[in-house]
Design a protein around this motif. Sequence first.
Motif, PDB file in Angstrom:
ATOM      1  N   VAL A 299      -0.734  -0.618  -4.658  1.00 33.90           N
ATOM      2  CA  VAL A 299      -1.662   0.482  -4.949  1.00 33.90           C
ATOM      3  C   VAL A 299      -1.055   1.791  -4.478  1.00 33.90           C
ATOM      4  N   ASP A 300      -1.414   2.853  -5.170  1.00 27.37           N
ATOM      5  CA  ASP A 300      -0.954   4.194  -4.761  1.00 27.37           C
ATOM      6  C   ASP A 300      -1.875   5.238  -5.363  1.00 27.37           C
ATOM      7  N   LEU A 301      -1.864   6.418  -4.773  1.00 28.66           N
ATOM      8  CA  LEU A 301      -2.594   7.565  -5.307  1.00 28.66           C
ATOM      9  C   LEU A 301      -2.042   7.937  -6.688  1.00 28.66           C
ATOM     10  N   GLN A 302      -0.745   7.692  -6.841  1.00 27.89           N
ATOM     11  CA  GLN A 302      -0.056   8.113  -8.062  1.00 27.89           C
ATOM     12  C   GLN A 302       0.129   6.956  -9.028  1.00 27.89           C
ATOM     13  N   GLU A 303       0.253   7.324 -10.317  1.00 30.71           N
ATOM     14  CA  GLU A 303       0.602   6.338 -11.350  1.00 30.71           C
ATOM     15  C   GLU A 303       1.994   5.801 -11.056  1.00 30.71           C
TER      16      GLU A 303
ATOM     17  N   SER B  99       2.648  -1.392   4.295  1.00 30.24           N
ATOM     18  CA  SER B  99       2.242  -0.033   3.959  1.00 30.24           C
ATOM     19  C   SER B  99       3.360   0.951   4.244  1.00 30.24           C
ATOM     20  N   ASP B 100       3.736   1.670   3.193  1.00 25.47           N
ATOM     21  CA  ASP B 100       4.699   2.770   3.354  1.00 25.47           C
ATOM     22  C   ASP B 100       3.958   4.081   3.087  1.00 25.47           C
ATOM     23  N   MET B 101       2.605   4.024   3.181  1.00 29.96           N
ATOM     24  CA  MET B 101       1.804   5.207   2.849  1.00 29.96           C
ATOM     25  C   MET B 101       2.153   6.367   3.769  1.00 29.96           C
ATOM     26  N   ALA B 102       2.274   7.525   3.165  1.00 29.48           N
ATOM     27  CA  ALA B 102       2.519   8.739   3.940  1.00 29.48           C
ATOM     28  C   ALA B 102       1.861   9.883   3.197  1.00 29.48           C
ATOM     29  N   ALA B 103       1.084  10.676   3.901  1.00 23.45           N
ATOM     30  CA  ALA B 103       0.464  11.837   3.258  1.00 23.45           C
ATOM     31  C   ALA B 103       1.528  12.917   3.109  1.00 23.45           C
TER      32      ALA B 103
ATOM     33  N   VAL C  24      -3.948   2.400  -9.442  1.00 25.01           N
ATOM     34  CA  VAL C  24      -4.072   3.732  -8.844  1.00 25.01           C
ATOM     35  C   VAL C  24      -5.307   3.725  -7.959  1.00 25.01           C
ATOM     36  N   LEU C  25      -5.125   4.096  -6.689  1.00 21.89           N
ATOM     37  CA  LEU C  25      -6.245   4.056  -5.738  1.00 21.89           C
ATOM     38  C   LEU C  25      -5.930   4.928  -4.536  1.00 21.89           C
ATOM     39  N   ASP C  26      -6.941   5.696  -4.092  1.00 19.73           N
ATOM     40  CA  ASP C  26      -6.822   6.381  -2.801  1.00 19.73           C
ATOM     41  C   ASP C  26      -7.312   5.392  -1.758  1.00 19.73           C
ATOM     42  N   PHE C  27      -6.411   4.893  -0.952  1.00 15.95           N
ATOM     43  CA  PHE C  27      -6.783   3.824  -0.029  1.00 15.95           C
ATOM     44  C   PHE C  27      -7.691   4.312   1.099  1.00 15.95           C
ATOM     45  N   LEU C  28      -7.845   5.635   1.220  1.00 13.60           N
ATOM     46  CA  LEU C  28      -8.748   6.147   2.257  1.00 13.60           C
ATOM     47  C   LEU C  28     -10.162   6.380   1.733  1.00 13.60           C
TER      48      LEU C  28
ATOM     49  N   LEU D 281       0.848  -1.204   0.000  1.00 12.68           N
ATOM     50  CA  LEU D 281       0.000   0.000   0.000  1.00 12.68           C
ATOM     51  C   LEU D 281       0.883   1.253   0.000  1.00 12.68           C
ATOM     52  N   GLY D 282       0.615   2.157  -0.930  1.00 13.99           N
ATOM     53  CA  GLY D 282       1.448   3.360  -1.063  1.00 13.99           C
ATOM     54  C   GLY D 282       2.767   2.984  -1.718  1.00 13.99           C
ATOM     55  N   CYS D 283       2.662   2.385  -2.911  1.00 10.50           N
ATOM     56  CA  CYS D 283       3.837   1.716  -3.495  1.00 10.50           C
ATOM     57  C   CYS D 283       4.667   2.589  -4.418  1.00 10.50           C
ATOM     58  N   ALA D 284       4.208   3.808  -4.762  1.00  9.01           N
ATOM     59  CA  ALA D 284       4.954   4.634  -5.724  1.00  9.01           C
ATOM     60  C   ALA D 284       6.227   5.206  -5.084  1.00  9.01           C
ATOM     61  N   PRO D 285       7.322   5.305  -5.792  1.00 14.79           N
ATOM     62  CA  PRO D 285       7.513   4.941  -7.211  1.00 14.79           C
ATOM     63  C   PRO D 285       7.764   3.456  -7.461  1.00 14.79           C
ATOM     64  N   GLY D 286       7.923   2.651  -6.405  1.00 16.02           N
ATOM     65  CA  GLY D 286       7.965   1.208  -6.670  1.00 16.02           C
ATOM     66  C   GLY D 286       9.123   0.430  -6.083  1.00 16.02           C
ATOM     67  N   GLY D 287       9.923   1.059  -5.235  1.00 14.93           N
ATOM     68  CA  GLY D 287      11.082   0.358  -4.658  1.00 14.93           C
ATOM     69  C   GLY D 287      10.693  -0.888  -3.861  1.00 14.93           C
ATOM     70  N   TRP D 288       9.675  -0.756  -3.009  1.00 18.50           N
ATOM     71  CA  TRP D 288       9.256  -1.915  -2.191  1.00 18.50           C
ATOM     72  C   TRP D 288       8.736  -3.030  -3.100  1.00 18.50           C
ATOM     73  N   CYS D 289       7.993  -2.644  -4.156  1.00 20.07           N
ATOM     74  CA  CYS D 289       7.478  -3.657  -5.092  1.00 20.07           C
ATOM     75  C   CYS D 289       8.636  -4.386  -5.764  1.00 20.07           C
TER      76      CYS D 289
HETATM   77  C1  LIG Z   1       7.171   7.137   0.883  1.00 23.21           C
HETATM   78  S1  LIG Z   1       6.171   6.900  -0.522  1.00 23.21           S
HETATM   79  C2  LIG Z   1       6.248   5.168  -0.776  1.00 23.21           C
HETATM   80  C3  LIG Z   1       7.544   4.686  -1.340  1.00 23.21           C
HETATM   81  C4  LIG Z   1       7.474   3.246  -1.783  1.00 23.21           C
HETATM   82  N1  LIG Z   1       7.403   2.329  -0.652  1.00 23.21           N
HETATM   83  C5  LIG Z   1       8.659   2.862  -2.604  1.00 23.21           C
HETATM   84  O1  LIG Z   1       9.438   2.024  -2.197  1.00 23.21           O
HETATM   85  O2  LIG Z   1       8.797   3.398  -3.707  1.00 23.21           O
HETATM   86  C6  LIG Z   1       4.563   7.101   0.159  1.00 23.21           C
HETATM   87  C7  LIG Z   1       3.457   6.874  -0.850  1.00 23.21           C
HETATM   88  O3  LIG Z   1       2.219   6.815  -0.168  1.00 23.21           O
HETATM   89  C8  LIG Z   1       1.240   7.217  -1.088  1.00 23.21           C
HETATM   90  N2  LIG Z   1      -0.021   7.507  -0.416  1.00 23.21           N
HETATM   91  C9  LIG Z   1      -0.267   8.462   0.520  1.00 23.21           C
HETATM   92  N3  LIG Z   1      -1.561   8.459   0.858  1.00 23.21           N
HETATM   93  C10 LIG Z   1      -2.156   7.467   0.145  1.00 23.21           C
HETATM   94  C11 LIG Z   1      -3.489   6.996   0.042  1.00 23.21           C
HETATM   95  N4  LIG Z   1      -4.478   7.564   0.738  1.00 23.21           N
HETATM   96  N5  LIG Z   1      -3.745   5.975  -0.802  1.00 23.21           N
HETATM   97  C12 LIG Z   1      -2.748   5.413  -1.525  1.00 23.21           C
HETATM   98  N6  LIG Z   1      -1.469   5.837  -1.487  1.00 23.21           N
HETATM   99  C13 LIG Z   1      -1.165   6.852  -0.667  1.00 23.21           C
HETATM  100  C14 LIG Z   1       1.864   8.435  -1.746  1.00 23.21           C
HETATM  101  O4  LIG Z   1       1.255   8.719  -2.977  1.00 23.21           O
HETATM  102  C15 LIG Z   1       3.329   8.002  -1.869  1.00 23.21           C
HETATM  103  O5  LIG Z   1       3.596   7.516  -3.157  1.00 23.21           O
END
Ligand SMILES: C[S@@+](CC[C@H](N)C(=O)[O-])C[C@H]1O[C@@H](n2cnc3c(N)ncnc32)[C@H](O)[C@@H]1O
Length: 266
Positions: free
Chosen positions: A116-120, A156-160, A131-135, A84-92
């Motif tokens: 999944v992530d808010l961003q492409e 989850s590495d999600m962070a607002a 692409v998904l807003d998990f909230l 969850l919150g996977c962009a740009p994709g390092g954890w994936c």
């Molecule tokens: C620190 S980055 C993640 C880095 C990722 N683990 C990696 O290895 O590339 C935090 C991510 O959380 C996502 N994020 C924040 N709120 C979110 C939400 N409500 N739903 C989905 N993604 C969310 C952000 O868009 C951001 O890409």
Amino acid sequence: MSKATGGGSRAGKTSGRGQRDLKVRVKTAKGRKLSSKLWLERQLNDPYVARARREGYRGRAAYKILELDDKYRFLTPGARVVDLGCAPGGWCQVAVARVNALGETGGKAQGRVLGVDLQEVDPIAGAEIHVLDFLEDGADDRVKDWLGGPADVVMSDMAAASSGHKGTDHLRIVALVEAAAQLAFDVLEPGGTFVAKVLAGGAEAEMQTMLKQNFDKVANVKPPASRSDSSEKFVVATGFRGRRSSAAGDGQEEEPSDESDDAPSP
Ligand SMILES: C[S@@+](CC[C@H](N)C(=O)[O-])C[C@H]1O[C@@H](n2cnc3c(N)ncnc32)[C@H](O)[C@@H]1O
């Protein structure tokens, strides 16, 4: 740039610190804010940033999950992982390499990585990304539909985006962790693992209690790749006890269990 292959191996655990001795300084160019200058300077002098570029990871965050997994061993061959919150994709990238690595019998395992992530996110071979807003309402149901079955790891590495106000940022991240934990309670197989980024602060106590009720072990860890000046840390909850106590703590326990005495009282 070389491909990110290091994730498949658990060797090479050096933190990368001290690999560059010369500090790069960035001049304050016209129009560049001081905060941008400091950010750029930090990026240019960060050994993990350089290492990620060298090893083909999309960001330095990859080393946080590598270090956590080296310690707790949850990205096992064949594991089904939700990121969850996977962009740009390092954890994936790390998860794909590890869950598809050779198993103990020497055969290549077929794991699954759903991000999944808010961003492409640029496609990552071996990962399914949405692409998904998990909230948003119904987000967890959408993830469950994509998953189509149980998972072994929810991370989850999600962070607002930072609001600039510590307390607000903390509450936001607690909300993200709670949403991630609820998904974990619904989809994890018994024995499964939940990993989530949290920020040090008071409001997480309730969440920690809830995790302790549902997992055999809950550790709070700051991996070496996490910047020392950041208040982030990671909760690693291992040994999911199963859905029987998933709603414990909110007064709606699903079914009574003989083992419920094991759980610490709320
Ligand atoms: C620190 S980055 C993640 C880095 C990722 N683990 C990696 O290895 O590339 C935090 C991510 O959380 C996502 N994020 C924040 N709120 C979110 C939400 N409500 N739903 C989905 N993604 C969310 C952000 O868009 C951001 O890409």
